[in-house]
Design a protein around this motif. Structure first.
Motif: not given
Length: 157
Positions: A152-156, A122-125, A1-9
């Protein structure tokens, strides 16, 4: 699972967060994360089963004891208990969870991520929140740069 930048923000937009697994050892990395967040204006509620005082703040023994409740939790526990923590977060109404990973496995486990998905959390893993803050320290900037180079950086979205 790749994290999403929106979830991080979105996670980092919540200024009052629980830090589950806050150590009583002031040299532990969880304490560094807590201090950095406190220095940046976050209100951090430490969660440690032993309670007590951590960074001058009363620690709650479990996320369900946080009053008033928080909307987000950073999990810095061993991966073997992360799923249990996720379920406790859901029971406490916490719908945003960050499963921390700096080096090694961190709090990330397949059952914990799956529990987040099942419970609508909503998870950032597998990221360290410090590399996403404005003006992070050198090590965190280097970590961010390496993840970007490796793809591997979270995608937009």
């Amino acid at each position: 699972m790749r994290n999403k930048q929106e979830d991080v923000d979105e996670f980092l937009s919540h200024r009052r967060v629980a830090l589950v697994g806050a150590s009583r050892d002031d040299k532990d990395f969880s304490r560094m994360v807590m201090r950095e967040l406190l220095d940046r204006g976050y209100e951090v509620v430490p969660v440690n089963p032993a309670g007590g005082m951590i960074e001058g703040r009363a620690a709650c023994a479990e996320v369900g004891a946080i009053d008033p409740p928080v909307e987000a939790a950073i999990v810095m526990t061993p991966p073997q208990v992360a799923e249990q923590v996720v379920r406790a977060c859901a029971a406490a109404g916490i719908q945003r969870v960050w499963l921390h990973r700096g080096a090694g496995q961190g709090a990330v486990s397949a059952p914990a991520v799956q529990a987040c998905q099942e419970l609508g959390i909503r998870v950032v893993a597998g990221e360290c929140p410090l590399m996403f803050l404005q003006n992070p320290g050198f090590v965190h900037r280097l970590h961010r740069f390496a993840k970007k180079i490796a793809g591997h950086y979270p995608a937009r979205a």
